[in-house]
Design an enzyme around this catalytic site. Structure first.
Site, mmCIF file in Angstrom:
data_model
loop_
_atom_site.group_PDB
_atom_site.id
_atom_site.type_symbol
_atom_site.label_atom_id
_atom_site.label_comp_id
_atom_site.label_asym_id
_atom_site.label_seq_id
_atom_site.Cartn_x
_atom_site.Cartn_y
_atom_site.Cartn_z
ATOM 1 N N LYS A 79 -26.490 10.364 5.870
ATOM 2 C CA LYS A 79 -27.802 9.806 5.525
ATOM 3 C C LYS A 79 -28.880 10.662 6.172
ATOM 4 O O LYS A 79 -28.712 11.108 7.326
ATOM 5 C CB LYS A 79 -27.892 8.362 6.033
ATOM 6 C CG LYS A 79 -29.192 7.657 5.675
ATOM 7 C CD LYS A 79 -29.210 6.221 6.196
ATOM 8 C CE LYS A 79 -30.426 5.449 5.727
ATOM 9 N NZ LYS A 79 -30.450 4.064 6.226
ATOM 10 N N SER A 154 -31.273 0.664 2.614
ATOM 11 C CA SER A 154 -31.874 1.968 2.505
ATOM 12 C C SER A 154 -30.879 3.125 2.400
ATOM 13 O O SER A 154 -31.268 4.216 1.990
ATOM 14 C CB SER A 154 -32.789 2.214 3.716
ATOM 15 O OG SER A 154 -32.044 2.227 4.914
ATOM 16 N N SER A 178 -28.917 -2.193 5.729
ATOM 17 C CA SER A 178 -28.950 -0.956 4.948
ATOM 18 C C SER A 178 -27.629 -0.254 4.708
ATOM 19 O O SER A 178 -27.565 0.663 3.906
ATOM 20 C CB SER A 178 -29.911 0.029 5.594
ATOM 21 O OG SER A 178 -31.208 -0.274 5.177
#
Ligand code: GLN
Length: 514
Positions: A79, A154, A178
């Site tokens: 990420k 996210s 997330s």
């Protein structure tokens, strides 16, 4: 094509028997990432990946399969809030466009030390603020099961990469859901560990008292392998837990209690269903898939009982005060002076700060900074921030009480499946306000975050739209502190009995003409 959707353990075998080399495997995923139309990746730099692949191949050739780290030679995508040496780290924001970190995040470093090959950086909501990946400054990540829908967020790019076979494993971060929510919406497995398990060193901070990194992969077993490498004490993070290193795969496939048998490996296990998580807030499709998942768990011998988490609704306002408050403070370091975007139109120091920040932060981030600054400001601090911290304590106490009567909690991750891009979730409570609805859709993931508990999502079914694509649904497990190994074992038993985690989206759903 086949290999791309394999689990890490299957890829391990393919590498060990020489069916494929580390470099070929990395090439395969790199190609897929470069051809990707779903917006999963933010930066892919083949030369860097291939250099790591060659290094891993050398290590592989120098060792026998028994001596190898189980992750040696396997690819992973990070990420974009985990800083990486070599690849830019943007946190999905324009303010960090082209930013290069001089060091690796601790979790990145640990996976690299275990021999994993970095494929690049995955898309995410700007500074991890959001539940849809639509708040990425670059592009939304599209759901591989229906490219007109959100990936969840996210950690959307991470979830899409794994679900679409662009990476066999990914890292994510979870501050309020997330990892779990995009895992649920993309049909993969992801775990947020106990707060403090994985070092926050090198995570671009959102809300430091809640931020936790964790793995996202196809199976619970893969997550266990990844977490074993990612977790561990790190003196550079003051909240890192100083505990003996654990092998999170050690309980996989074992009976879970003294009463358990081969046919009923969960016999004697008590699973609490928080009554607030089974309310009429959840869509019929989600309710149906969760109930079917619970039926599987009961078939494996588990007992389910209703429990009470009376402060569930309060976790929403508490989280949306605490997280923006922390964010407003953490994001003050992006001032256009030391690194990141700097405005060309500034005339003095004050306007340099103002213009750099307002030009380069997206609307959602600006909203959170405003909200956070307000609740921390003189005269409001006690009324909002302090109050929210007290509520957080009460929420944590609810969980402690619930765990007196059960081993794990089970329920939905999200009240709805992936919604259409731009539309927000269809929630009765926020009909004409998609942004508010997006906040409200976090209701089932925020509690475990506020309480610092380990929690995960595993695929348990699909919503079938008429003549349209199927949309994945995840079952959430929440455990007491430090119970990741048992929780992953529970998920593994579920996955041995089901095949939801093995399903893959069709190329047509991904917007690719077959
Ligand atoms: N959706 C939540 C938020 O926007 C959680 C995000 C996260 O876990 N990083 O704050």
């Amino acid at each position: 094509m086949e290999l791309r959707f394999s689990s890490l353990s299957d890829l391990r075998r393919a590498l060990d028997c020489g069916m494929v080399s580390v470099e070929e495997l990395a090439q395969d995923y790199l190609r897929a990432l470069q051809e990707d139309t779903l917006g999963a990746g933010l930066s892919v730099i083949p030369e860097l990946t291939l250099a790591q692949a060659r290094e891993a191949q050398r290590r592989l050739e120098k060792t026998s399969p028994e001596q190898r780290s189980p992750l040696l030679g396997l690819p992973v995508i990070h990420k974009d809030v985990l800083v990486t040496k070599g690849w830019p780290t943007t946190a999905g924001s324009r303010i960090l466009e082209d930013y290069q970190s001089p060091f690796n995040a601790h979790a990145v470093e640990q996976l690299q030390a275990a021999g994993m090959v970095c494929l690049g950086k995955a898309n995410c909501d700007e500074f991890a603020m959001g539940s849809s990946n639509e708040h990425s400054a670059y592009q939304p990540a599209h759901n591989p099961w229906d490219s007109e829908r959100i990936s969840g967020g996210s950690s959307g790019g991470s979830a899409v990469a794994v679900a679409a076979g662009l990476a066999p494993a990914a890292t994510g971060t979870d501050t309020g859901g997330s990892i779990r929510q995009p895992a649920s919406m993309c049909g993969i497995t992801g775990i947020k560990p106990t707060y403090g398990r994985v070092s926050r060193w090198g995570l671009i901070a959102y809300a430091s008292i809640l931020d936790q990194a964790g793995p996202m992969a196809r199976t619970a077993k893969d997550c266990a392998l990844l977490l074993s490498a990612m977790a561990g004490f790190d003196p550079k993070d003051s909240t890192s837990l100083d505990r003996t290193p654990e092998d999170f795969t050690r309980l996989l496939g074992r009976p879970m209690t003294d009463l358990a048998s081969v046919e009923q490996p969960l016999k004697g296990l008590r699973l609490g269903m928080p009554k607030q998580y089974f309310s009429n807030q959840i869509s019929p499709a989600v309710a149906h898939a969760i109930e079917a998942g619970l039926e599987v768990l009961r078939g494996l011998g588990a007992e389910t009982l209703m429990v009470d988490l009376p402060r569930t609704d309060l976790s929403l306002p508490a989280y949306y005060v605490i997280a923006p408050a922390e964010a407003s403070s953490n994001l003050s370091r992006f001032d256009g002076v030391r690194y990141g975007h700097r405005s060309n139109n500034a005339t003095d120091l004050e306007s340099l700060y103002c213009l750099s920040r307002s030009e380069a932060f997206g609307p959602e981030v600006r909203r959170r900074i405003l909200l956070g600054s307000y609740v921390l400001s003189h005269g409001y601090y006690d009324a909002y921030y302090l109050q929210a911290q007290k509520v957080r304590r009460l929420v944590a106490m609810d969980f402690d009480r619930a765990f007196e009567g059960c081993d794990f909690l089970v329920g939905p991750v999200s009240p709805v499946t992936a919604w259409r891009l731009g539309e927000g979730p269809a929630l009765e409570a926020a009909k004409d306000n998609p942004l508010l609805a997006e906040y409200l859709s976090d209701v089932f993931t925020l509690g475990a975050s506020l309480a610092g508990l380990p929690a995960m999502s595993m695929p348990c079914g699909f919503e079938q739209h008429q003549a349209g694509p199927r949309l994945p649904i995840g079952l959430q497990l929440i455990g007491p502190r430090f119970e990741e190994a048992r929780m992953l074992a529970l998920a593994h038993h579920f996955q041995m009995a089901t095949d939801f985690h093995e399903q893959t989206p069709s190329p047509r759903a991904q917007g690719v003409q077959p």
